[in-house]
Design a protein around this motif. Structure first.
Motif, PDB file in Angstrom:
ATOM      1  N   UNK A 162       0.820  -1.213   0.000  1.00 56.56           N
ATOM      2  CA  UNK A 162       0.000   0.000   0.000  1.00 56.56           C
ATOM      3  C   UNK A 162       0.855   1.264   0.000  1.00 56.56           C
ATOM      4  N   UNK A 163       2.160   1.103   0.298  1.00 58.67           N
ATOM      5  CA  UNK A 163       3.074   2.243   0.250  1.00 58.67           C
ATOM      6  C   UNK A 163       4.475   1.722  -0.019  1.00 58.67           C
ATOM      7  N   UNK A 164       5.198   2.437  -0.880  1.00 54.72           N
ATOM      8  CA  UNK A 164       6.587   2.074  -1.177  1.00 54.72           C
ATOM      9  C   UNK A 164       7.367   3.345  -1.436  1.00 54.72           C
ATOM     10  N   UNK A 165       8.436   3.542  -0.690  1.00 57.06           N
ATOM     11  CA  UNK A 165       9.327   4.676  -0.896  1.00 57.06           C
ATOM     12  C   UNK A 165      10.666   4.111  -1.360  1.00 57.06           C
ATOM     13  N   UNK A 166      10.965   4.304  -2.632  1.00 57.28           N
ATOM     14  CA  UNK A 166      12.170   3.730  -3.228  1.00 57.28           C
ATOM     15  C   UNK A 166      13.443   4.317  -2.639  1.00 57.28           C
ATOM     16  N   UNK A 167      13.407   5.581  -2.248  1.00 61.21           N
ATOM     17  CA  UNK A 167      14.597   6.237  -1.716  1.00 61.21           C
ATOM     18  C   UNK A 167      14.986   5.634  -0.364  1.00 61.21           C
ATOM     19  N   UNK A 168      14.019   5.479   0.537  1.00 60.21           N
ATOM     20  CA  UNK A 168      14.317   4.955   1.871  1.00 60.21           C
ATOM     21  C   UNK A 168      14.124   3.438   1.961  1.00 60.21           C
ATOM     22  N   UNK A 169      13.604   2.830   0.920  1.00 56.23           N
ATOM     23  CA  UNK A 169      13.253   1.399   0.863  1.00 56.23           C
ATOM     24  C   UNK A 169      12.331   1.003   2.012  1.00 56.23           C
ATOM     25  N   UNK A 170      11.395   1.899   2.309  1.00 51.04           N
ATOM     26  CA  UNK A 170      10.381   1.639   3.333  1.00 51.04           C
ATOM     27  C   UNK A 170       9.090   1.253   2.630  1.00 51.04           C
ATOM     28  N   UNK A 171       8.480   0.169   3.071  1.00 54.46           N
ATOM     29  CA  UNK A 171       7.223  -0.281   2.478  1.00 54.46           C
ATOM     30  C   UNK A 171       6.229  -0.609   3.583  1.00 54.46           C
ATOM     31  N   UNK A 172       4.955  -0.412   3.270  1.00 56.27           N
ATOM     32  CA  UNK A 172       3.877  -0.848   4.149  1.00 56.27           C
ATOM     33  C   UNK A 172       3.074  -1.890   3.377  1.00 56.27           C
ATOM     34  N   UNK A 173       2.933  -3.051   3.978  1.00 57.47           N
ATOM     35  CA  UNK A 173       2.166  -4.132   3.371  1.00 57.47           C
ATOM     36  C   UNK A 173       0.871  -4.326   4.146  1.00 57.47           C
ATOM     37  N   UNK A 174      -0.234  -4.316   3.424  1.00 57.72           N
ATOM     38  CA  UNK A 174      -1.522  -4.655   4.033  1.00 57.72           C
ATOM     39  C   UNK A 174      -1.686  -6.160   3.902  1.00 57.72           C
ATOM     40  N   UNK A 175      -1.957  -6.818   5.011  1.00 57.69           N
ATOM     41  CA  UNK A 175      -2.098  -8.271   5.014  1.00 57.69           C
ATOM     42  C   UNK A 175      -3.515  -8.607   5.466  1.00 57.69           C
TER      43      UNK A 175
END
Length: 182
Positions: A162-175
């Motif tokens: 649901x969210x991906x920041x390529x610069x910081x490689x931070x992602x939020x996954x909805x499960x």
């Protein structure tokens, strides 16, 4: 003189008693009655930096370890929250590993444990295993077992980025998890 029961009659009598004992146990324990539970959780993935939650631990010698390289192994220990916001209440942790399992780098094999710390499921776990299509928007894997409130569980989990920041490689996954359990 008393008449003796033939051996077959004794066996039949024993089987009837055993079946009655099982039925009374099932009536007491709700045997065979399953309930369905649906959960929506959010995993917070940090792939780089000092607070990384996804860490490469093995790969093919002489090759770069990355998500697309077959044989790359990652260990995961990340927070799980109620909502997608970073400050949303924590409900547990996801710990486990995944391996890039296909030569084209599109599939990974995941083995994950969800360990609940929230009030509703504190101490209970879910065990997830399967092949995940790691670069698609959504993927689905099996829930193969659990403990605590989720003993004898079966089900599936759908992962969606649901969210991906390529610069910081931070992602939020909805499960989204659908479970059948006693």
């Amino acid at each position: 003189m008393a008449k003796k029961f033939p051996k077959l009659t004794k066996l039949f009598f024993f089987l009837v008693l055993a079946a009655m004992a099982k039925l009374s146990h099932c009536a007491w324990e709700n045997c065979g009655v399953t309930e369905e539970t649906q959960l929506t959780l959010y995993f917070h993935d940090y792939s780089n930096g000092p607070n990384a939650t996804v860490i490469p631990v093995a790969g093919i010698a002489g090759r770069e370890w990355n998500f697309k390289q077959v044989g790359s192994v990652y260990v995961i220990d990340e927070p799980i929250t109620e909502g997608p916001e970073r400050d949303s209440p924590t409900v547990g942790r996801c710990q486990g590993l995944f391996v890039t399992a296909s030569f084209d780098g599109l599939n990974s094999h995941v083995v994950l444990s969800i360990m609940f710390t929230n009030e509703a499921y504190n101490g209970s776990t879910l065990e997830i295993q399967g092949t995940s299509k790691q670069f698609e928007q959504t993927g689905e894997v099996s829930v193969v077992s659990g403990t605590g409130k989720f003993r004898f569980v079966r089900g599936y989990a759908s992962f969606k980025t649901v969210f991906w920041d390529e610069v910081t490689t931070y992602a939020i996954l909805q499960v989204d998890i659908t479970l059948r359990h006693y």
